[in-house]
Motif scaffolding. Structure first.
Motif, PDB file in Angstrom:
ATOM      1  N   SER A 102      71.304  80.570  44.338  1.00 22.93           N
ATOM      2  CA  SER A 102      70.481  79.436  44.490  1.00 22.93           C
ATOM      3  C   SER A 102      70.151  79.343  46.024  1.00 22.93           C
ATOM      4  CB  SER A 102      70.853  78.101  43.782  1.00 22.93           C
ATOM      5  OG  SER A 102      72.211  77.881  44.417  1.00 22.93           O
ATOM      6  N   SER A 103      69.608  78.130  46.551  1.00 23.59           N
ATOM      7  CA  SER A 103      69.358  77.950  47.890  1.00 23.59           C
ATOM      8  C   SER A 103      70.448  77.772  48.512  1.00 23.59           C
ATOM      9  CB  SER A 103      68.294  76.892  47.949  1.00 23.59           C
ATOM     10  OG  SER A 103      68.681  75.667  47.407  1.00 23.59           O
ATOM     11  N   THR A 104      71.519  77.310  48.301  1.00 22.65           N
ATOM     12  CA  THR A 104      73.022  77.089  48.726  1.00 22.65           C
ATOM     13  C   THR A 104      74.228  77.923  48.022  1.00 22.65           C
ATOM     14  OG1 THR A 104      72.142  74.676  49.157  1.00 22.65           O
ATOM     15  CG2 THR A 104      74.590  75.188  49.329  1.00 22.65           C
ATOM     16  N   PHE A 105      74.677  78.481  49.108  1.00 21.61           N
ATOM     17  CA  PHE A 105      75.795  79.272  48.777  1.00 21.61           C
ATOM     18  C   PHE A 105      77.121  78.771  49.266  1.00 21.61           C
ATOM     19  CE2 PHE A 105      78.893  82.502  49.216  1.00 21.61           C
ATOM     20  CZ  PHE A 105      78.596  83.707  48.271  1.00 21.61           C
ATOM     21  N   ARG A 106      78.131  78.400  48.352  1.00 26.19           N
ATOM     22  CA  ARG A 106      79.066  77.381  48.410  1.00 26.19           C
ATOM     23  C   ARG A 106      80.404  78.236  48.699  1.00 26.19           C
ATOM     24  NH1 ARG A 106      75.707  74.792  45.038  1.00 26.19           N
ATOM     25  NH2 ARG A 106      74.847  73.247  45.633  1.00 26.19           N
ATOM     26  N   ILE A 107      81.293  78.037  49.759  1.00 24.03           N
ATOM     27  CA  ILE A 107      82.503  78.666  50.098  1.00 24.03           C
ATOM     28  C   ILE A 107      83.591  77.576  50.245  1.00 24.03           C
ATOM     29  CG2 ILE A 107      83.575  80.047  51.850  1.00 24.03           C
ATOM     30  CD1 ILE A 107      80.556  81.014  52.712  1.00 24.03           C
ATOM     31  N   ALA A 108      84.721  77.749  50.036  1.00 25.85           N
ATOM     32  CA  ALA A 108      85.856  76.895  50.230  1.00 25.85           C
ATOM     33  C   ALA A 108      87.176  77.462  50.853  1.00 25.85           C
ATOM     34  CB  ALA A 108      86.093  76.147  48.867  1.00 25.85           C
ATOM     35  N   ASP A 109      87.568  76.637  51.821  1.00 28.38           N
ATOM     36  CA  ASP A 109      88.963  77.106  52.430  1.00 28.38           C
ATOM     37  C   ASP A 109      89.858  76.057  51.595  1.00 28.38           C
ATOM     38  OD1 ASP A 109      91.143  77.977  53.528  1.00 28.38           O
ATOM     39  OD2 ASP A 109      90.559  77.657  55.521  1.00 28.38           O
ATOM     40  N   PHE A 110      90.886  76.761  50.939  1.00 30.10           N
ATOM     41  CA  PHE A 110      91.790  75.668  50.526  1.00 30.10           C
ATOM     42  C   PHE A 110      93.077  75.851  51.246  1.00 30.10           C
ATOM     43  CE2 PHE A 110      88.879  77.006  46.916  1.00 30.10           C
ATOM     44  CZ  PHE A 110      88.818  75.619  46.580  1.00 30.10           C
ATOM     45  N   GLY A 111      93.422  74.639  51.773  1.00 33.91           N
ATOM     46  CA  GLY A 111      94.722  74.632  52.708  1.00 33.91           C
ATOM     47  C   GLY A 111      94.172  74.787  53.930  1.00 33.91           C
ATOM     48  N   CYS A 112      93.166  74.174  54.669  1.00 40.89           N
ATOM     49  CA  CYS A 112      92.744  74.370  55.923  1.00 40.89           C
ATOM     50  C   CYS A 112      93.428  73.985  57.216  1.00 40.89           C
ATOM     51  CB  CYS A 112      91.290  73.927  56.002  1.00 40.89           C
ATOM     52  SG  CYS A 112      91.239  72.161  55.907  1.00 40.89           S
ATOM     53  N   SER A 113      94.494  72.850  56.948  1.00 42.51           N
ATOM     54  CA  SER A 113      95.135  72.170  57.974  1.00 42.51           C
ATOM     55  C   SER A 113      94.082  71.738  59.048  1.00 42.51           C
ATOM     56  CB  SER A 113      95.900  73.405  58.898  1.00 42.51           C
ATOM     57  OG  SER A 113      96.683  72.406  59.583  1.00 42.51           O
ATOM     58  N   THR A 114      94.108  71.893  60.347  1.00 48.95           N
ATOM     59  CA  THR A 114      93.164  71.293  61.421  1.00 48.95           C
ATOM     60  C   THR A 114      92.228  72.251  61.864  1.00 48.95           C
ATOM     61  OG1 THR A 114      94.879  71.845  62.916  1.00 48.95           O
ATOM     62  CG2 THR A 114      94.924  69.574  62.125  1.00 48.95           C
ATOM     63  N   GLY A 115      92.075  73.614  61.003  1.00 54.69           N
ATOM     64  CA  GLY A 115      90.922  74.230  61.166  1.00 54.69           C
ATOM     65  C   GLY A 115      91.220  75.346  62.139  1.00 54.69           C
ATOM     66  N   HIS A 116      92.178  75.331  62.978  1.00 58.26           N
ATOM     67  CA  HIS A 116      92.494  76.395  64.046  1.00 58.26           C
ATOM     68  C   HIS A 116      92.118  77.858  63.382  1.00 58.26           C
ATOM     69  CE1 HIS A 116      93.845  77.869  67.888  1.00 58.26           C
ATOM     70  NE2 HIS A 116      94.629  78.685  67.191  1.00 58.26           N
ATOM     71  N   ASN A 117      92.838  78.226  62.398  1.00 60.51           N
ATOM     72  CA  ASN A 117      92.720  79.340  62.042  1.00 60.51           C
ATOM     73  C   ASN A 117      91.473  79.595  60.645  1.00 60.51           C
ATOM     74  OD1 ASN A 117      95.138  80.666  63.171  1.00 60.51           O
ATOM     75  ND2 ASN A 117      96.288  79.197  62.019  1.00 60.51           N
ATOM     76  N   SER A 118      91.292  78.460  60.104  1.00 59.68           N
ATOM     77  CA  SER A 118      90.166  78.368  59.076  1.00 59.68           C
ATOM     78  C   SER A 118      88.982  78.947  59.702  1.00 59.68           C
ATOM     79  CB  SER A 118      90.384  77.121  58.558  1.00 59.68           C
ATOM     80  OG  SER A 118      89.143  76.969  57.542  1.00 59.68           O
ATOM     81  N   PHE A 119      88.533  78.437  60.974  1.00 53.71           N
ATOM     82  CA  PHE A 119      87.206  78.589  61.447  1.00 53.71           C
ATOM     83  C   PHE A 119      86.943  80.127  61.622  1.00 53.71           C
ATOM     84  CE2 PHE A 119      87.819  74.346  63.631  1.00 53.71           C
ATOM     85  CZ  PHE A 119      87.440  73.752  62.620  1.00 53.71           C
ATOM     86  N   ALA A 120      88.112  80.818  62.186  1.00 56.80           N
ATOM     87  CA  ALA A 120      87.874  82.177  62.177  1.00 56.80           C
ATOM     88  C   ALA A 120      87.602  82.988  61.036  1.00 56.80           C
ATOM     89  CB  ALA A 120      89.194  82.934  63.100  1.00 56.80           C
ATOM     90  N   ALA A 121      88.298  82.682  59.919  1.00 54.97           N
ATOM     91  CA  ALA A 121      87.900  83.027  58.447  1.00 54.97           C
ATOM     92  C   ALA A 121      86.667  82.680  58.190  1.00 54.97           C
ATOM     93  CB  ALA A 121      89.132  82.689  57.800  1.00 54.97           C
ATOM     94  N   MET A 122      86.265  81.612  58.326  1.00 54.56           N
ATOM     95  CA  MET A 122      84.734  81.321  57.604  1.00 54.56           C
ATOM     96  C   MET A 122      84.016  81.815  58.449  1.00 54.56           C
ATOM     97  SD  MET A 122      85.547  79.380  55.143  1.00 54.56           S
ATOM     98  CE  MET A 122      87.010  80.387  54.928  1.00 54.56           C
ATOM     99  N   LYS A 123      84.036  82.082  59.768  1.00 47.72           N
ATOM    100  CA  LYS A 123      82.727  83.189  60.794  1.00 47.72           C
ATOM    101  C   LYS A 123      82.866  84.507  59.983  1.00 47.72           C
ATOM    102  CE  LYS A 123      81.920  84.339  65.204  1.00 47.72           C
ATOM    103  NZ  LYS A 123      81.722  85.605  65.303  1.00 47.72           N
ATOM    104  N   ILE A 124      83.945  84.986  59.790  1.00 52.26           N
ATOM    105  CA  ILE A 124      83.978  86.204  59.211  1.00 52.26           C
ATOM    106  C   ILE A 124      83.528  86.396  57.785  1.00 52.26           C
ATOM    107  CG2 ILE A 124      85.604  87.966  58.232  1.00 52.26           C
ATOM    108  CD1 ILE A 124      87.678  87.345  60.233  1.00 52.26           C
ATOM    109  N   ILE A 125      83.663  85.399  57.086  1.00 51.41           N
ATOM    110  CA  ILE A 125      83.356  85.267  55.420  1.00 51.41           C
ATOM    111  C   ILE A 125      81.804  85.116  55.614  1.00 51.41           C
ATOM    112  CG2 ILE A 125      83.280  84.042  53.463  1.00 51.41           C
ATOM    113  CD1 ILE A 125      86.439  83.810  53.797  1.00 51.41           C
ATOM    114  N   THR A 126      81.337  84.119  56.341  1.00 51.74           N
ATOM    115  CA  THR A 126      79.844  83.727  56.162  1.00 51.74           C
ATOM    116  C   THR A 126      78.868  84.737  56.749  1.00 51.74           C
ATOM    117  OG1 THR A 126      80.049  82.693  58.270  1.00 51.74           O
ATOM    118  CG2 THR A 126      80.117  81.139  56.392  1.00 51.74           C
ATOM    119  N   GLU A 127      79.443  85.530  58.067  1.00 47.84           N
ATOM    120  CA  GLU A 127      78.601  86.371  58.512  1.00 47.84           C
ATOM    121  C   GLU A 127      78.384  87.767  57.612  1.00 47.84           C
ATOM    122  OE1 GLU A 127      80.331  87.378  62.202  1.00 47.84           O
ATOM    123  OE2 GLU A 127      79.418  85.707  63.247  1.00 47.84           O
ATOM    124  N   ALA A 128      79.652  87.864  56.977  1.00 45.75           N
ATOM    125  CA  ALA A 128      79.759  89.022  55.992  1.00 45.75           C
ATOM    126  C   ALA A 128      78.672  88.887  54.790  1.00 45.75           C
ATOM    127  CB  ALA A 128      80.994  89.363  55.429  1.00 45.75           C
TER     128      ALA A 128
END
Length: 411
Positions: A102-128
């Protein structure tokens, strides 16, 4: 600022690309799994929520954000995320079906804490995923990406949202709640991710703190080096929690949706006299608490009633859990490199990391007055042990897993 109410909760829109989803657990029947493993005995004391535990928030010297890169600890995620990057990219390219989205692709990070490492992972995943859409659909009509950042309700979401990268491909949404239960609508999620979080238990096994139980963990704060009954209690709790996590994500993922997991673990066999893992450091922390009890800072009974809600699995145990789940196909499972092993920090820095992870949990049980002394003692013990000074002695491992949700009518 705009708010939308529903039976599942409230959406609080802070900016066009930032939302907080405030779930109402009592009114949502879809959260029955979560209710089963929720922190039933939690209570609020002096602004803290007992029975819940998160990393230190903010960005101060004792915060998780300042102590969570692999340069600060061999246990930490960022270096492992970097190593997992080509694996995640390859698996998305090969296994993700983008033909009927559909028009929206949904991703989730379970256990993101304050995002320091999560942002790097989300960048990798969304770009791929963006590259996958561009390649397979041969169109510039890329869907919107929505990323759900999940952690416990007491997590420092303020730091996470204030630290969001300015240049990102996704709309950010916060979802507070335990990932051991349902958090999102049925079949709404296309890609799930969790890194270095499944070692956290939903609760300490009750029997290890019961002085009438054969599993009473007297004088220790973890199952490392404990009696067989204690080890079994921790293992049983871990299996129950991971199964609840997998069951919950199976309800949330669309058929064909992917889930990538990075799971901290230890080898099935290693010699604690010549090597160490993350759980070895828990033993040092326990010895420091015992030292403070002997100095009269608190009673020994206080130590006997404290246990860390953590379990480091072995690959064989985790694979057996996955094989019992009939909702997924196991696409990939391998042990990946842990670059943090080669960058062991100084004892003081290691103490800062452990403090960032456990300070709230320790404060809830022992009070804040002993924290500085405790981690000063911890750093001294680390510095005095030659075992911890050689990176080659570090044997903690990381397991990468990729799962694919089966069709809902297939078990």
């Amino acid at each position: 600022m705009k708010m939308k109410s529903s039976c599942a909760g409230r959406w609080l829109m802070i900016s066009p690309k930032t939302q907080i989803h405030m779930l109402s657990c009592r009114s949502d029947s879809n959260l029955r799994i979560q209710n089963r493993v929720a922190d039933r005995n939690s209570s609020v004391v002096r602004g803290r929520v007992l029975g819940q535990y998160v990393m230190n928030g903010g960005d101060g010297p004792n915060s998780y954000a300042q102590n969570s890169s692999y340069q600060c600890s061999s246990q930490m995620q960022r270096g492992v995320v970097d190593v997992a990057k080509p694996i995640i990219e390859a698996e998305i390219s090969e296994r993700l079906d983008v033909k009927h989205h559909s028009s929206t692709f949904r991703i989730a990070d379970f256990g993101c804490s304050t995002g320091h490492n999560s942002f790097a992972a989300m960048k990798i995943i969304t770009e791929a995923i963006k590259r996958k859409f561009e390649t397979d659909r041969q169109t510039s009509d890329i869907p919107d990406f929505q990323v759900f950042f999940n952690d416990k309700a007491v997590n420092d979401f303020n730091t996470l949202f204030s630290s969001l990268p300015c240049k990102r491909l996704y709309y950010a949404t916060g979802v507070p709640g335990s990932f051991h239960g349902r958090l999102l609508p049925k079949a709404s999620l296309h890609f799930a991710y969790s890194s270095c979080t499944l070692n956290w238990l939903s609760e300490v096994p009750k029997e290890v703190a019961d002085d009438t139980s054969p599993s009473w963990n007297r004088g220790k704060i973890h199952c490392f080096g404990a009696r067989r009954e204690v080890l079994k209690a921790y293992s049983n709790q871990y299996v129950k929690d991971v199964e609840a996590f997998l069951e919950s994500r199976a309800e949330e993922l669309v058929a064909g949706g992917l889930m990538a997991l990075i799971v901290p673990a230890v080898p099935a066999f290693w010699n604690p006299n010549t090597a160490f893992t993350s759980i070895t450091e828990f033993d040092i922390l326990g010895s420091c608490l015992t030292d403070l009890a002997e100095k009269g800072r608190f009673s020994k009974a206080k130590v006997d009633s404290f246990n860390l809600p953590l379990h480091y699995t072995i690959p064989q145990e985790f694979e057996a859990i996955l094989e019992r789940s009939h909702n997924y196909t196991l696409e990939r499972m391998e042990i990946i490199d842990n670059p943090g092993k080669r960058t062991l920090p100084a004892p003081k820095d290691r103490a800062s990391f452990v403090r960032a992870v456990f300070e709230q949990l320790l404060t809830n049980h022992f009070g804040s007055e002993i924290i500085d002394e405790l981690f000063h003692q911890y750093a001294k013990k680390m510095a005095a042990s030659p075992l911890f000074l050689d990176p080659e002695n570090e044997k903690t491992i990381m397991i990468f897993v990729l799962l694919k949700r089966k069709p809902y009518d297939q078990k």
